[in-house]
Write a protein that holds these residues in place. Structure first.
Motif, PDB file in Angstrom:
ATOM      1  N   LEU A  46       0.864  -1.175   0.000  1.00  0.00           N
ATOM      2  CA  LEU A  46       0.000   0.000   0.000  1.00  0.00           C
ATOM      3  C   LEU A  46       0.899   1.224   0.000  1.00  0.00           C
ATOM      4  O   LEU A  46       1.941   1.238   0.664  1.00  0.00           O
ATOM      5  CB  LEU A  46      -0.901   0.003   1.242  1.00  0.00           C
ATOM      6  CG  LEU A  46      -1.956   1.115   1.349  1.00  0.00           C
ATOM      7  CD1 LEU A  46      -3.020   0.942   0.254  1.00  0.00           C
ATOM      8  CD2 LEU A  46      -2.616   1.100   2.724  1.00  0.00           C
ATOM      9  N   ALA A  47       0.496   2.262  -0.751  1.00  0.00           N
ATOM     10  CA  ALA A  47       1.304   3.473  -0.809  1.00  0.00           C
ATOM     11  C   ALA A  47       1.489   4.074   0.581  1.00  0.00           C
ATOM     12  O   ALA A  47       0.575   4.054   1.409  1.00  0.00           O
ATOM     13  CB  ALA A  47       0.649   4.493  -1.747  1.00  0.00           C
ATOM     14  N   ASP A  48       2.676   4.633   0.818  1.00  0.00           N
ATOM     15  CA  ASP A  48       2.986   5.192   2.134  1.00  0.00           C
ATOM     16  C   ASP A  48       2.034   6.314   2.531  1.00  0.00           C
ATOM     17  O   ASP A  48       1.783   6.536   3.717  1.00  0.00           O
ATOM     18  CB  ASP A  48       4.425   5.729   2.147  1.00  0.00           C
ATOM     19  CG  ASP A  48       5.456   4.616   2.211  1.00  0.00           C
ATOM     20  OD1 ASP A  48       5.096   3.496   2.627  1.00  0.00           O
ATOM     21  OD2 ASP A  48       6.620   4.863   1.823  1.00  0.00           O
ATOM     22  N   ASP A  49       1.497   7.050   1.546  1.00  0.00           N
ATOM     23  CA  ASP A  49       0.641   8.192   1.878  1.00  0.00           C
ATOM     24  C   ASP A  49      -0.842   7.832   1.924  1.00  0.00           C
ATOM     25  O   ASP A  49      -1.689   8.723   2.028  1.00  0.00           O
ATOM     26  CB  ASP A  49       0.863   9.334   0.883  1.00  0.00           C
ATOM     27  CG  ASP A  49       0.499   8.954  -0.546  1.00  0.00           C
ATOM     28  OD1 ASP A  49       0.350   7.747  -0.818  1.00  0.00           O
ATOM     29  OD2 ASP A  49       0.373   9.868  -1.385  1.00  0.00           O
ATOM     30  N   VAL A  50      -1.173   6.559   1.865  1.00  0.00           N
ATOM     31  CA  VAL A  50      -2.566   6.118   1.949  1.00  0.00           C
ATOM     32  C   VAL A  50      -2.802   5.486   3.315  1.00  0.00           C
ATOM     33  O   VAL A  50      -2.115   4.529   3.697  1.00  0.00           O
ATOM     34  CB  VAL A  50      -2.916   5.107   0.829  1.00  0.00           C
ATOM     35  CG1 VAL A  50      -4.338   4.585   1.008  1.00  0.00           C
ATOM     36  CG2 VAL A  50      -2.757   5.761  -0.534  1.00  0.00           C
ATOM     37  N   ALA A  51      -3.760   6.036   4.057  1.00  0.00           N
ATOM     38  CA  ALA A  51      -4.066   5.501   5.390  1.00  0.00           C
ATOM     39  C   ALA A  51      -4.764   4.149   5.264  1.00  0.00           C
ATOM     40  O   ALA A  51      -5.680   3.978   4.454  1.00  0.00           O
ATOM     41  CB  ALA A  51      -4.944   6.481   6.156  1.00  0.00           C
ATOM     42  N   LEU A  52      -4.335   3.212   6.069  1.00  0.00           N
ATOM     43  CA  LEU A  52      -4.968   1.892   6.081  1.00  0.00           C
ATOM     44  C   LEU A  52      -6.320   1.987   6.777  1.00  0.00           C
ATOM     45  O   LEU A  52      -6.448   2.577   7.843  1.00  0.00           O
ATOM     46  CB  LEU A  52      -4.071   0.895   6.809  1.00  0.00           C
ATOM     47  CG  LEU A  52      -4.508  -0.575   6.786  1.00  0.00           C
ATOM     48  CD1 LEU A  52      -4.518  -1.113   5.363  1.00  0.00           C
ATOM     49  CD2 LEU A  52      -3.589  -1.412   7.671  1.00  0.00           C
TER      50      LEU A  52
END
Length: 294
Positions: A46-52
């Motif tokens: 998952l992209a680092d700037d996308v919150a899980l």
């Protein structure tokens, strides 16, 4: 599986994807994965700037488990739209291979074809089966808010869920399911409303209803109370304490509107439920006062 690759949704924030597929397709390099993405599970990034979120964790778990796996339990609830679940709770899947990393709970049992549906390309237990499983396997206190949310969003009824008990004789947790279903109510619109409603059962005064309608001069519903006792004109509302001026204005205007119809309004907040405020006793006193007036 192109739709799961990083740049497959132009203009939208990407979700989890298989790193090996992205590299094989020439979309990313191993260096890209190390520097711009994080692994949710092995080979699922998952992209680092996308919150899980709970929904993204569910998709990540499904990608890891493989296309024959079925999302169940809390993960299925997240896919069906319950968005306030604990993002750190383990994902839940059904598949034959029970080996899984930390953060994924695997169960191996047979699911009838009618218990499985397709959601955004993933295999997920239906709403009915999801309610059935959560009601059986979670404690009543944990299950009811999730069941409330699923029933509120889908409109599914208890009878549909209960029919699965006949279709699965001998399955464990039926007594717990019976209790959770009896206490669930699709009128709840938040976990706070669910917990407040369960707490107010201890007033010992019958007649508590949810989503009480108020009608205008043309007979149309213009407002609703989250819960209360229509006979005594007592409403109990839940203040989610959202940090916005609009929310505070709504709280005051909503109170004024209900009071204009002769209702008393009691507000409950999250901090009040977890603190020492005796909400049950306060509501009971107001109900008894209303009964004396009536």
């Amino acid at each position: 599986m192109d739709e799961q690759l990083p740049d497959s949704s132009p203009g939208s924030r990407p979700g989890p994807f298989l790193g090996s597929d992205a590299i094989e397709a020439g979309l990313l390099t191993a260096h890209d994965l190390r520097t711009r993405y994080r692994a949710v599970y092995r080979n699922v990034y998952l992209a680092d700037d996308v919150a899980l979120t709970p929904g993204l964790r569910a998709r990540a778990a499904w990608l890891f488990a493989g296309p024959d796996a079925v999302l169940r339990g809390i993960s299925a609830a997240a896919v069906h739209g319950v968005n306030w679940l604990d993002v750190n709770a383990p994902a839940e899947v059904v598949r034959g291979n029970r080996r899984a990393p930390a953060g994924i709970q695997v169960r191996s049992y047979a699911l009838a074809p009618e218990d499985i549906c397709d959601m955004d390309g993933m295999r997920v237990t239906t709403v009915a089966r999801t309610v059935f499983d959560l009601g059986r396997l979670l404690t009543c206190a944990d299950a009811v808010p999730v069941l409330d949310a699923l029933m509120n969003q889908s409109g599914i009824d208890r009878e549909t869920v209960w029919s699965l008990a006949d279709a699965n004789p001998g399955i464990r947790g039926i007594d717990r399911l019976r209790m959770s279903l009896a206490r669930a109510n699709g009128g709840a619109e938040s976990p706070l409303e669910s917990r407040t409603r369960l707490l107010l059962r201890h007033t010992g005064i019958p007649g508590l209803q949810t989503q009480i309608p108020f009608y205008d001069q043309w007979g149309l519903v213009w407002n609703r109370a989250a819960m209360g006792w229509p006979r005594w004109k007592l409403a109990v509302e839940c203040d989610e304490e959202k940090d916005s001026a609009g929310c505070r204005v709504w709280v005051h205007s909503h109170t004024a509107e209900l009071e204009s119809y002769g209702w008393t309004v009691v507000w409950v907040t999250e901090s009040m439920l977890s603190g020492q405020n005796d909400i049950v006793e306060r509501v009971r006193r107001k109900l008894l006062a209303a009964a004396r007036r009536g």
